[in-house]
Write an enzyme that holds these catalytic residues in place. Structure first.
Site, PDB file in Angstrom:
ATOM      1  N   GLU A 169       0.797  -1.243   0.000  1.00 54.45           N
ATOM      2  CA  GLU A 169       0.000   0.000   0.000  1.00 54.45           C
ATOM      3  C   GLU A 169       0.826   1.289   0.000  1.00 54.45           C
ATOM      4  O   GLU A 169       0.757   2.085   0.935  1.00 54.45           O
ATOM      5  CB  GLU A 169      -0.968  -0.004   1.202  1.00 54.45           C
ATOM      6  N   GLU A 281      -6.295 -10.736  -0.918  1.00 54.99           N
ATOM      7  CA  GLU A 281      -7.132 -10.444   0.256  1.00 54.99           C
ATOM      8  C   GLU A 281      -8.605 -10.375  -0.141  1.00 54.99           C
ATOM      9  O   GLU A 281      -9.333  -9.462   0.269  1.00 54.99           O
ATOM     10  CB  GLU A 281      -6.689  -9.115   0.908  1.00 54.99           C
TER      11      GLU A 281
HETATM   12  C1  XIL Z   1      -6.137  -5.989   8.653  1.00 61.67           C
HETATM   13  C2  XIL Z   1      -6.453  -7.148   9.591  1.00 61.67           C
HETATM   14  O1  XIL Z   1      -7.365  -8.018   8.974  1.00 61.67           O
HETATM   15  C3  XIL Z   1      -7.038  -6.621  10.876  1.00 61.67           C
HETATM   16  O2  XIL Z   1      -7.198  -7.686  11.814  1.00 61.67           O
HETATM   17  C4  XIL Z   1      -6.116  -5.549  11.463  1.00 61.67           C
HETATM   18  O3  XIL Z   1      -6.740  -4.972  12.580  1.00 61.67           O
HETATM   19  C5  XIL Z   1      -5.806  -4.480  10.449  1.00 61.67           C
HETATM   20  O4  XIL Z   1      -5.290  -5.079   9.267  1.00 61.67           O
HETATM   21  N1  XIL Z   1      -4.964  -4.537   3.895  1.00 61.67           N
HETATM   22  C6  XIL Z   1      -3.935  -5.324   4.378  1.00 61.67           C
HETATM   23  C7  XIL Z   1      -4.154  -6.147   5.594  1.00 61.67           C
HETATM   24  O5  XIL Z   1      -2.901  -5.433   3.727  1.00 61.67           O
HETATM   25  O6  XIL Z   1      -2.965  -6.319   6.331  1.00 61.67           O
HETATM   26  C8  XIL Z   1      -5.220  -5.566   6.473  1.00 61.67           C
HETATM   27  O7  XIL Z   1      -5.477  -6.498   7.518  1.00 61.67           O
HETATM   28  C9  XIL Z   1      -6.476  -5.277   5.673  1.00 61.67           C
HETATM   29  C10 XIL Z   1      -6.196  -4.282   4.587  1.00 61.67           C
END
Ligand code: XIL
Length: 377
Positions: A169, A281
């Site tokens: 990101e 994701e």
């Molecule tokens: C999220 C997790 O799922 C949560 O448990 C945590 O509180 C915050 O992070 N993009 C990403 C992930 O790359 O690491 C994130 O995960 C969601 C968005």
């Protein structure tokens, strides 16, 4: 349903029990683990595509949950347990306990591991962000600390991680998009740090596939601006010899925006740069009545949600370089969505009680078709 108990690593006995009428084995040697024939991982196997999940919550003690992790998925990602905040809560003292446990679990279940994530602006240890804020950590020291973090973590897991999200990101959501000048790392160390982290990562574990990971980089923003920016950047990095092996599109969709039909062509153009690609994701959220039951407020969302998941899986299956399709958690009760997107939920493939949602049949059917038609990877 009969519950398979997890045996400890090292036990050599093959224990086969019946799960929902399908034979599954709890053999700790992953090579012998046999998932149910109608599981997502087994149905994807003929195409070579790995189906994955983030393990969220980090619950390897609840039988019903753990059984789904093992049976349905052939690659796992720790939702949080490899992030810097978790592995080095106190400067200089590492805690690999949780992440090690997941790696062992994966090895026992014939799964690969996606490491997530080495360089990100979120979930950094307090000692690091506080030190930068109060000036006790200089930019030179910050760079050395990042280098040490990457080398130490990758060395700890060396040879056990299939894909690493080396950077996560870094691009703005604006049109046009660019490397975010206000990003924590970029603002202190300059945009060149992105090339550095991949070079350091490659030196630490030369066999791991090194990914740049982000959201809205396959057309989900409706303008393709962010995808264009990442494409131009990765092309320039490759030309400069930076060891980047793949692009991960997070794949967080929302029914209110509709399915981004340019997703497949965006994956393909990254692939045409001789990169691997992955959906890292996946979830598809929608507005729900409440966070506890997560019933969609619009009944059409019950059709749109499976449809968008199906299209996203289809896009990945159609691109030979798309090597894994990972869900960001598989149960609505555990999803990050209700906590991060006000009023939304229903984003995963099992409901709040871990019962399969209609989307699973749709995905199974898509994988059955792909076994005959999709390119093998
Ligand atoms: C999220 C997790 O799922 C949560 O448990 C945590 O509180 C915050 O992070 N993009 C990403 C992930 O790359 O690491 C994130 O995960 C969601 C968005």
């Amino acid at each position: 349903m009969k519950v398979r108990r997890l045996t400890t690593v090292g036990a050599a006995l093959a224990v086969t029990v019946l799960i929902g009428g399908t034979a599954a084995s709890a053999v700790p040697n992953g090579a012998q683990f046999r998932p149910p024939a109608d599981s997502l991982r087994a149905l994807a196997q003929p195409t070579g595509l790995r189906i994955g999940t983030a393990v969220i919550p980090f619950d390897l003690d609840t039988d019903g949950y753990v059984q789904l992790v093992g049976d349905q998925f052939s690659v796992v990602t720790p939702g949080n347990e490899m992030k810097w905040q978790v592995v080095e809560p106190t400067q200089g003292s590492y805690d690999w306990t949780a992440a090690d446990r997941l790696v062992s679990f994966a090895q026992a279940h014939g799964q690969l591991v996606r490491g997530h994530t080495l360089t990100w602006h979120n979930q950094l240890p307090n000692w690091l962000t506080a030190g930068v804020a109060d000036g006790s950590i200089s930019n030179d020291q910050l760079k050395s600390l990042l280098h040490k973090h990457i080398v130490d973590e990758m060395t700890h897991f060396k040879g056990k991680i299939w894909q690493w999200d080396v950077a996560n990101e870094f691009f703005t959501d604006s049109n046009p998009s660019q490397i975010n000048p206000n990003d924590f790392w970029v603002s202190h160390l300059g945009a060149g740090i992105l090339g550095d982290v991949f070079r350091w990562a490659h030196a630490a574990d030369p066999k791991a596939l090194l990914f740049y990971n982000d959201y809205n980089i396959a057309g989900e923003d409706g303008t393709n601006a962010k995808s264009d920016a990442v494409y131009a950047w990765v092309k320039s990095q490759l030309a400069a010899g930076v060891p980047i092996n793949g692009i991960g599109d997070q794949g967080h969709l929302d029914t209110q925006y509709g399915y981004p039909y340019s997703l497949q062509s965006n994956l393909q153009r990254f692939a045409n740069l001789h990169l691997k690609v992955a959906i890292t994701e996946a979830d598809v959220r929608t507005f729900v009545t409440d966070a506890a039951s997560q019933v969609p407020t619009d009944h059409l969302a019950e059709f749109a949600q499976p449809y968008e998941f199906e299209q996203m899986l289809k896009a990945c299956l159609a691109v030979q370089a798309c090597i894994s399709f990972t869900f960001w958690g598989f149960g609505d009760a555990d999803s990050w969505v209700p906590g991060f997107f006000k009023g939304e939920g229903y984003a995963t493939i099992y409901d709040v009680n871990l019962n399969p949602k209609p989307v699973i049949q749709v995905l199974q059917q898509e994988l059955r078709l792909a076994a005959r038609a999709a390119p093998v990877r």
